[in-house]
Motif scaffolding. Structure first.
Motif, PDB file in Angstrom:
ATOM      1  N   PHE A 275     -17.454  17.746   1.474  1.00  0.00           N
ATOM      2  CA  PHE A 275     -16.406  16.724   1.449  1.00  0.00           C
ATOM      3  C   PHE A 275     -16.860  15.400   0.841  1.00  0.00           C
ATOM      4  N   LEU A 276     -17.912  15.443   0.025  1.00  0.00           N
ATOM      5  CA  LEU A 276     -18.302  14.244  -0.703  1.00  0.00           C
ATOM      6  C   LEU A 276     -17.351  13.984  -1.871  1.00  0.00           C
ATOM      7  N   VAL A 277     -16.922  15.057  -2.514  1.00  0.00           N
ATOM      8  CA  VAL A 277     -16.023  14.928  -3.661  1.00  0.00           C
ATOM      9  C   VAL A 277     -14.859  15.899  -3.499  1.00  0.00           C
ATOM     10  N   SER A 278     -13.848  15.677  -4.310  1.00  0.00           N
ATOM     11  CA  SER A 278     -12.693  16.567  -4.346  1.00  0.00           C
ATOM     12  C   SER A 278     -12.380  16.868  -5.807  1.00  0.00           C
ATOM     13  N   GLY A 287       4.051  24.371 -19.408  1.00  0.00           N
ATOM     14  CA  GLY A 287       3.729  25.799 -19.328  1.00  0.00           C
ATOM     15  C   GLY A 287       3.652  26.318 -17.911  1.00  0.00           C
ATOM     16  N   LYS A 288       3.634  25.387 -16.940  1.00  0.00           N
ATOM     17  CA  LYS A 288       3.596  25.727 -15.515  1.00  0.00           C
ATOM     18  C   LYS A 288       2.438  26.670 -15.188  1.00  0.00           C
ATOM     19  N   ARG A 289       1.236  26.255 -15.591  1.00  0.00           N
ATOM     20  CA  ARG A 289       0.049  27.046 -15.306  1.00  0.00           C
ATOM     21  C   ARG A 289      -1.152  26.124 -15.160  1.00  0.00           C
ATOM     22  N   TYR A 290      -2.164  26.615 -14.463  1.00  0.00           N
ATOM     23  CA  TYR A 290      -3.380  25.831 -14.277  1.00  0.00           C
ATOM     24  C   TYR A 290      -4.369  26.101 -15.401  1.00  0.00           C
ATOM     25  N   ILE A 291      -5.130  25.073 -15.728  1.00  0.00           N
ATOM     26  CA  ILE A 291      -6.195  25.163 -16.728  1.00  0.00           C
ATOM     27  C   ILE A 291      -7.517  25.038 -15.984  1.00  0.00           C
ATOM     28  N   SER A 292      -8.361  26.060 -16.054  1.00  0.00           N
ATOM     29  CA  SER A 292      -9.559  26.129 -15.202  1.00  0.00           C
ATOM     30  C   SER A 292     -10.568  25.028 -15.480  1.00  0.00           C
ATOM     31  N   THR A 293     -10.869  24.769 -16.730  1.00  0.00           N
ATOM     32  CA  THR A 293     -11.790  23.691 -17.100  1.00  0.00           C
ATOM     33  C   THR A 293     -11.264  23.023 -18.371  1.00  0.00           C
ATOM     34  N   PRO A 294     -11.569  21.751 -18.539  1.00  0.00           N
ATOM     35  CA  PRO A 294     -12.296  20.877 -17.606  1.00  0.00           C
ATOM     36  C   PRO A 294     -11.398  20.441 -16.453  1.00  0.00           C
ATOM     37  N   TYR A 295     -12.026  19.862 -15.432  1.00  0.00           N
ATOM     38  CA  TYR A 295     -11.286  19.328 -14.296  1.00  0.00           C
ATOM     39  C   TYR A 295     -11.809  17.927 -13.991  1.00  0.00           C
ATOM     40  N   LYS A 296     -11.159  17.250 -13.061  1.00  0.00           N
ATOM     41  CA  LYS A 296     -11.614  15.916 -12.683  1.00  0.00           C
ATOM     42  C   LYS A 296     -12.222  15.943 -11.284  1.00  0.00           C
ATOM     43  N   ILE A 297     -13.167  15.061 -11.070  1.00  0.00           N
ATOM     44  CA  ILE A 297     -13.800  14.934  -9.757  1.00  0.00           C
ATOM     45  C   ILE A 297     -13.586  13.512  -9.248  1.00  0.00           C
TER      46      ILE A 297
END
Length: 437
Positions: A275-278, A287-297
């Motif tokens: 629980f240090l980061v999320s 497109g109503k879909r998730y993109i695996s990478t990149p992501y934000k922290i």
């Protein structure tokens, strides 16, 4: 003694009393989980519910005084790297609850109890007990308990103090309180510390002696220097996109061996599990879909982030984005980073036009039930180029959900001609209904 109210979480606990499930209170260490359970909720049971103190069993598995009650020793457990004997604890509870009646079990840092899933299963199956537990590691709590109990684990995630919970503990007006909050975060002891020096020392001590040490010990991390350096990199790059593959290349250029992409992804998972980061994933809005990478922290507490880099990089625009993200999660939203595809005709040098396709970002797509909000974090509204960029993302989404721009400075809340709502950061953080205006 100053008491910080946490009414939001207290009410969640009250609503879950005797619901036949294990109430699992998770969150970052030192975020106030134990205080919520053992002080605030405990006093509620005694004063409001009329429960006798003898029918509330409080036990902390990381407290030497409690452990000695069952014949265990904290130092010995650490040296031998073993967990608390479940038979000793079960015998203790049996003796404390021998008299007829209903009992509340308030168990702190329960992941330190060996085979805790099976022990708790026995209690939750017995209507004599109402069970509440805290823990500081997602891997040992939420995933295991919910799997073992097949939906009988009821999670409450406690974040460090929100701005609305703590601003009045600063001896200053809201503007100055916001600046302190964005600098020192919301760890309760840091908020209550009387001087800036004490706040800084407290946060730095927790990072070095609690958070990172816990990860190294719990996951048997051998590359301690690289783990520490990765944490620094993440702290320096909040609100930026993170790609483990690119980070691996960076490490290889600095260190001969470096860290592999898989190891970096695993270390980031350790930070998230503790629980240090999320992690906020990218979501293709059209497109109503998730993109695996990149992501934000984002950091669970901005004070930890700032202390880790010795308060050198103020970068209020990035810290502001992290604060908004945490506030949305505090209000119960699932939060993603929006990716909006734009197609437009651009004039070429010959007077004709070409079709151009590209993506722009919406800082946050916040979902709660059937509600959705698109939110942009804009530090200065008088930066016309930046503002036009943010507006382009919002105006090209194409659905009817509310679009919001949050700016750092105080402004009178208003709508523009496009139906986009503008609000200052202080008003946004202070009013739990600010998104509904």
């Amino acid at each position: 003694m100053i008491t910080i109210k946490r009414d939001k979480y207290l009410n969640q606990l009250i609503n879950k009393i005797d619901n036949g499930m294990i109430k699992i209170i998770t969150g970052l260490r030192r975020s106030g989980k134990s205080y919520l359970l053992n002080e605030i909720f405990y006093q509620y049971l005694l004063s409001e519910k009329g429960v006798k103190s003898s029918h509330v069993i409080k036990f902390a598995f990381d407290n030497d005084e409690d452990l000695r009650k069952i014949g265990e020793d904290l130092l010995e457990l650490k040296i031998k790297k073993r967990k608390v004997n479940p038979y000793k604890f079960s015998n203790y509870v049996s003796k404390k609850t021998a008299a007829p009646g209903h009992y509340f079990l308030l168990l702190d840092e329960v992941q330190e109890l060996d085979a805790f899933e099976f022990v708790l299963n026995n209690y939750v199956s017995n209507k004599k007990y109402d069970v509440y537990v805290t823990g500081s590691n997602a891997k040992f709590l939420v995933k295991d308990i919910i799997t073992e109990f097949r939906g009988r684990g009821d999670k409450i995630h406690v974040l460090p103090l929100s701005f609305s919970e703590c601003w009045n503990y600063y001896d200053s007006d809201k503007k100055d309180a916001l600046e302190k909050y964005m600098r020192y975060g919301g760890l309760p002891w840091a908020v209550l510390a009387p001087s800036d020096e004490e706040k800084i020392n407290y946060i730095k001590t927790q990072i070095d002696e609690t958070y990172l040490t816990d990860i190294i010990d719990r996951f048997d991390v051998r590359n301690k220097i690289e783990l520490d350096e990765l944490f620094n990199i993440l702290a320096s790059g909040i609100s930026g996109l993170v790609n483990p593959k690119k980070l691996a290349a960076t490490f290889k250029s600095i260190h001969k061996d470096g860290l592999t992409e898989d190891t970096i992804a695993q270390y980031i998972q350790y930070f998230e599990d503790s629980f240090l980061v999320s992690i906020a994933n990218k979501y293709d809005v059209k497109g109503k879909r998730y993109i695996s990478t990149p992501y934000k922290i984002y950091f669970e507490d901005v004070g930890i982030r700032n202390a880790r880099i010795n308060f050198r990089q103020t970068e209020y625009n990035h810290i502001m984005e992290n604060v908004i993200y945490n506030e949305l999660r505090y209000r119960g939203f699932n939060v993603d980073v929006g990716d909006v595809e734009i197609r437009e005709n651009i004039k070429d040098k010959n007077g004709g036009s070409i079709r151009k396709q590209y993506s722009t970002e919406v800082d946050f797509v916040a979902n709660y039930g059937d509600k959705r909000y698109y939110i942009q974090s804009v530090y200065k509204i008088n930066d016309e180029d930046k503002l036009n960029q943010e507006l382009k993302s919002l105006k090209n989404i194409g659905d009817s959900f509310k679009k919001i721009i949050v700016v750092y400075d105080y402004i009178v809340p208003r709508y523009d001609d496009n139906g986009i709502f503008y609000i200052g950061l202080r008003d946004f953080l202070s009013d739990p209904n600010s998104l509904e205006k």
